[in-house]
Motif scaffolding. Sequence first.
Motif, PDB file in Angstrom:
ATOM      1  N   TYR A 166      -2.175  25.790  20.555  1.00  0.00           N
ATOM      2  CA  TYR A 166      -2.855  26.995  21.036  1.00  0.00           C
ATOM      3  C   TYR A 166      -1.860  28.111  21.321  1.00  0.00           C
ATOM      4  N   ALA A 167      -2.234  29.334  20.951  1.00  0.00           N
ATOM      5  CA  ALA A 167      -1.456  30.509  21.339  1.00  0.00           C
ATOM      6  C   ALA A 167      -1.592  30.700  22.849  1.00  0.00           C
ATOM      7  N   ASP A 168      -0.603  31.351  23.456  1.00  0.00           N
ATOM      8  CA  ASP A 168      -0.651  31.584  24.906  1.00  0.00           C
ATOM      9  C   ASP A 168      -1.940  32.270  25.349  1.00  0.00           C
TER      10      ASP A 168
ATOM     11  N   GLY B 134       4.429  34.337  16.306  1.00  0.00           N
ATOM     12  CA  GLY B 134       5.833  33.993  16.112  1.00  0.00           C
ATOM     13  C   GLY B 134       6.032  33.546  14.681  1.00  0.00           C
ATOM     14  N   LYS B 135       6.574  32.346  14.512  1.00  0.00           N
ATOM     15  CA  LYS B 135       6.878  31.858  13.159  1.00  0.00           C
ATOM     16  C   LYS B 135       5.890  30.845  12.629  1.00  0.00           C
ATOM     17  N   GLY B 136       4.855  30.507  13.396  1.00  0.00           N
ATOM     18  CA  GLY B 136       3.930  29.488  12.916  1.00  0.00           C
ATOM     19  C   GLY B 136       2.483  29.803  13.238  1.00  0.00           C
TER      20      GLY B 136
END
Length: 126
Positions: A36-38, A111-113
Amino acid sequence: MALNSAYEELGTRFVQQYYDYFDKRSSSSAELAALYADEAMLTFDGELRLGRQAIMTKLLGLSFTTDARLLTSVDSQPLPDEGVLVTVIGKLSVDDSVINYSDTFVLAYVGKGLAITQHIFRTVTA
């Protein structure tokens, strides 16, 4: 607008990984949280949770144990900026009963993923 040409493969691999972590959430909570994203959002049977911590509190607080899972369908579509929309229809065998459900995920690059930015889970009654 860049579309992810591997959206079907990404959707299928994501679903397998997500449910593996979810079904073992008591021992895989860090791995599940990392998906999960923040600032992710979860609507679980109409109840909205905002942010990774609130989502994990909800998921770890679920009292049922998944005995078996049957995925009826997994459909994916590419989204702008190489994201992926994934919809799952399935059945859970839980505590001697069967629950039909729909699960929808929006995966976006953070970010990167790829991470879950939106997630909607709904039990389906006849």
